[in-house]
Each structure stands twice: as structure tokens, then as C-alpha cells.
Design an enzyme around this catalytic site. Structure first.
Site, mmCIF file in Angstrom:
data_model
loop_
_atom_site.group_PDB
_atom_site.id
_atom_site.type_symbol
_atom_site.label_atom_id
_atom_site.label_comp_id
_atom_site.label_asym_id
_atom_site.label_seq_id
_atom_site.Cartn_x
_atom_site.Cartn_y
_atom_site.Cartn_z
ATOM 1 N N LYS A 69 24.221 -12.119 -0.280
ATOM 2 C CA LYS A 69 25.175 -13.189 -0.628
ATOM 3 C C LYS A 69 26.611 -12.686 -0.572
ATOM 4 O O LYS A 69 26.879 -11.476 -0.658
ATOM 5 C CB LYS A 69 24.889 -13.754 -2.028
ATOM 6 C CG LYS A 69 24.944 -12.734 -3.188
ATOM 7 C CD LYS A 69 26.321 -12.446 -3.742
ATOM 8 C CE LYS A 69 26.332 -11.321 -4.762
ATOM 9 N NZ LYS A 69 27.631 -10.766 -5.054
ATOM 10 N N ASP A 88 22.133 -11.737 -10.675
ATOM 11 C CA ASP A 88 22.153 -12.356 -9.346
ATOM 12 C C ASP A 88 20.767 -12.753 -8.834
ATOM 13 O O ASP A 88 20.654 -13.368 -7.772
ATOM 14 C CB ASP A 88 22.748 -11.372 -8.309
ATOM 15 C CG ASP A 88 24.236 -11.161 -8.496
ATOM 16 O OD1 ASP A 88 24.883 -11.998 -9.146
ATOM 17 O OD2 ASP A 88 24.746 -10.146 -7.972
HETATM 18 O O1 C5P Z 1 22.543 -8.072 -13.981
HETATM 19 P P1 C5P Z 1 22.754 -6.847 -13.152
HETATM 20 O O2 C5P Z 1 21.819 -5.739 -13.518
HETATM 21 O O3 C5P Z 1 22.771 -7.111 -11.685
HETATM 22 O O4 C5P Z 1 24.208 -6.337 -13.527
HETATM 23 C C1 C5P Z 1 24.618 -5.019 -13.275
HETATM 24 C C2 C5P Z 1 25.794 -4.679 -14.171
HETATM 25 O O5 C5P Z 1 26.942 -5.427 -13.763
HETATM 26 C C3 C5P Z 1 25.626 -5.025 -15.641
HETATM 27 O O6 C5P Z 1 24.966 -3.993 -16.325
HETATM 28 C C4 C5P Z 1 27.072 -5.175 -16.092
HETATM 29 O O7 C5P Z 1 27.658 -3.909 -16.284
HETATM 30 C C5 C5P Z 1 27.737 -5.781 -14.863
HETATM 31 N N1 C5P Z 1 27.823 -7.256 -14.950
HETATM 32 C C6 C5P Z 1 28.690 -7.830 -15.852
HETATM 33 N N2 C5P Z 1 28.765 -9.190 -15.939
HETATM 34 C C7 C5P Z 1 28.030 -9.993 -15.139
HETATM 35 C C8 C5P Z 1 27.161 -9.428 -14.187
HETATM 36 C C9 C5P Z 1 27.068 -8.046 -14.120
HETATM 37 O O8 C5P Z 1 29.386 -7.121 -16.589
HETATM 38 N N3 C5P Z 1 28.151 -11.316 -15.262
#
Ligand code: C5P
Length: 308
Positions: free
Chosen positions: A18, A148
Site C-alpha cells: 500500500k 495495517d
Molecule cells: O501495528 P504495527 O505493529 O504495524 O506497528 C508498528 C509500530 O509502529 C508500533 O509498535 C508503533 O511504534 C508504531 N505505530 C504507531 N501508531 C500507529 C501505527 C504504528 O505509533 N498508528
């Protein structure tokens, strides 16, 4: 539990990467995440996952593709984690699979490659194991895997709020052409959000998707969309990887309608008016040594889908 599919049979799923057409971020929340207002578009760059039956409790993955060496193959692999989560929630842990992952989406590149693999595993294993899981159940499991992942299941073009995991479909017309400049090296998403916190501790006060972006998509106006591409994380990504500023500038000089760092980077996405301009950008940016490779893709495309 008996296998509903013959042991040699394979379930194959393809999941897309994406770009974020707009991304606005609030301040860090107590849970460590950031409140987002973002628009995702799924683009035609795909990882493919084959899954086959394995004895109960055994979940494994092998990875091939350009950056395969950067992807863990143990229990931290997102496809493994997703399969385990599904097995635990719907099969009392008594399910197993072997998975083969072919990577094309850049690893830690800001294009949700890991999330696409988690989405692919959720869908593929739910079919392999013949589980009674609804699309909404998969979205809920996906949100537990990562912010995501729900979008990687649905694809298309969607607005994401909350952590980016609460989705609403968005009307769009036409097909958009992109040139994606992939760099060597990765940028860690938590690190980019950390730099964002330093640069903008109170976050963006306007946590909504600007109406001009939605209008551009409804009217299929690529030039208007190009003018309003925006990513609050871009300044943070550029401060961690200063050469991205030159990549952004060069692509605009080569005819892009708009440019932005994709998600937390370091991939830079250029919206181009046609495939020809995409080719010019590709030749120009690689020729100047500003990109490891430039991939020409289009969007929107569907999210994780069965292909065999
Ligand atoms: O959810 P995911 O594991 O893909 O996110 C990776 C990292 O990105 C999270 O641990 C966080 O540090 C950061 N993140 C964030 N806010 C979001 C999405 C991701 O701070 N909305």
C-alpha cells in the site's frame, strides 16, 4: 482433526502493498500508538504465500525473493504469528501448516509488506483449515496482529482512523499510476514515529482526511491528487535519512504529479500521469543512483485474495 484438503494440496494467496495518500498523526497515546487519519491505496506489488497442511502445532515458513535474507523465519515472522493466532482462536492450537512466502514488497519499506504477509496467512490458513471465520472475524484478528493488517485484507482505497485499523471504504474513479523508489536499507516504523514525537510532540491538531483528497479521488483527477499528497511522518523519515529529500525533489523534476514518503519510509512514492512518465522516472532515478530500483505499479487493487 482430519485435513479437509489432501496433504499435497496448496492454498495460494496474493497480498498487495500500500501507499498512504495522506497520513496525519496525533500525539503518542498511552498505549504507544498514534491516532491517525489516513487514506490507504493498495497497489499492484504483491507478496505470494503458499500454505500446505502440516501436523498439529507445526507452523513454519520459508522465504524467497530479493530481500529474503531480511525476513525472519522463526516465530517472529508475521505470517507464522498470524497462522498461530488463527490456530489458537479457531482450532484449539491443534492445526499446522508449512508456508512458502515469495517477497516482492520491500521489507521494512513503509509499504506494509509484513502486514500483507500476516493478512495473506490469515486468509490462506482459514481456507486450508476450512475454518468457519467470517471476513469481519479476519479483520478483528488482523487488527490484533498490527495496525495495517485490516487494510491489507480489504485493499482498494480506504480511510483509516484509530491506529489506522478502523476502515471505511472511499469512492474513487480510475486507475492511478505510481513509480516507487526503493532504497537500500530499512527504516524502523517505531523509530520514525519516535522522531515524529520529537519534532511534533503534540502531533497534528487536524486529525481528518482533507476534503480535497477525497474530491480528487471521486473525480479521478490525478493532477489534483498529486497536489495534495501529504504525510506527517515524512519530515521524521527525511531527518533520519536525509538523502530522501533529494529523491523527492528529483522525481518531481522528472515529471511526477506529486511525491511523498510512503508510510514510515524509506520507499518514496511518485504519482505519475502515465506509464511513460513512470519509465522516465525509473531511468532517471536509478541512473542518478537515487534508488536501488524503481517499481512501476498502479492502484487501487484488491487486498489479500486466493489465487489457487
Ligand atoms: O501495528 P504495527 O505493529 O504495524 O506497528 C508498528 C509500530 O509502529 C508500533 O509498535 C508503533 O511504534 C508504531 N505505530 C504507531 N501508531 C500507529 C501505527 C504504528 O505509533 N498508528
Amino acid at each position: 482433526m482430519a485435513s479437509p484438503l489432501a496433504e499435497a494440496e496448496v492454498v495460494r494467496v496474493r497480498a498487495s502493498g500500500k501507499v498512504n495518500l495522506t497520513l496525519r498523526s496525533g500525539p503518542r497515546r498511552p498505549d504507544g500508538y498514534h491516532q491517525l487519519a489516513t487514506l490507504f491505496q493498495a497497489v499492484s506489488m504483491y507478496d505470494e504465500l503458499d500454505v500446505r497442511w502440516a501436523p498439529p502445532g507445526q507452523v513454519s515458513v520459508s522465504v524467497t525473493g530479493e530481500q529474503a535474507g531480511l525476513v525472519p523465519t522463526g516465530e517472529t515472522n508475521l505470517a507464522v504469528r498470524a497462522a498461530r493466532l488463527l490456530a489458537q482462536e479457531y482450532g484449539a492450537g491443534g492445526l499446522g501448516c508449512t508456508m512458502e512466502l515469495r517477497k516482492t514488497i520491500p521489507v521494512t519499506g513503509g509499504m506494509a509488506g509484513g502486514s500483507a504477509d500476516a493478512a495473506a496467512a490469515l486468509l490462506a490458513c482459514s481456507v486450508l483449515w476450512d475454518l468457519d471465520v467470517s471476513p469481519d472475524d479476519l479483520l478483528e484478528l488482523g487488527a490484533r496482529m498490527g495496525a495495517d493488517v485490516p487494510f491489507c485484507l480489504t485493499g482498494g482505497t480506504a480511510m483509516g482512523t484509530g491506529r489506522g485499523d478502523r476502515l471505511a471504504p472511499v469512492l474513487t474513479r480510475g486507475t492511478y499510476h505510481w513509480a516507487l523508489a526503493l532504497s537500500d536499507g530499512e527504516l524502523s516504523t517505531p523509530e520514525v514515529f519516535g522522531r515524529f514525537d520529537e519534532l511534533q510532540p503534540s502531533g497534528n491538531a487536524e486529525l481528518e482526511v482533507p476534503p480535497e483528497v477525497l474530491n480528487a479521488l471521486i473525480s479521478g483527477d490525478a493532477a489534483a491528487l498529486g497536489r495534495c499528497l501529504h504525510n506527517d511522518l515524512q519530515e521524521a523519515a527525511v531527518s533520519l535519512r536525509p538523502q530522501l529529500a533529494r529523491v523527492l525533489e528529483a522525481g518531481l523534476e522528472l515529471g511526477a504529479l506529486g511525491a511523498l514518503v510512503s508510510g514510515s519510509g524509506p520507499t518514496v512514492a511518485f504519482l505519475v500521469p502515465d506509464e511513460r512518465t513512470g519509465l522516465d522516472l525509473s531511468v532517471g532515478l536509478t541512473g542518478e543512483g537515487l534508488a536501488r530500483v524503481v517499481r512501476r505499479v498502479h492502484g487501487p487493487v484488491p487486498g489479500a485474495r486466493l489465487i489457487a
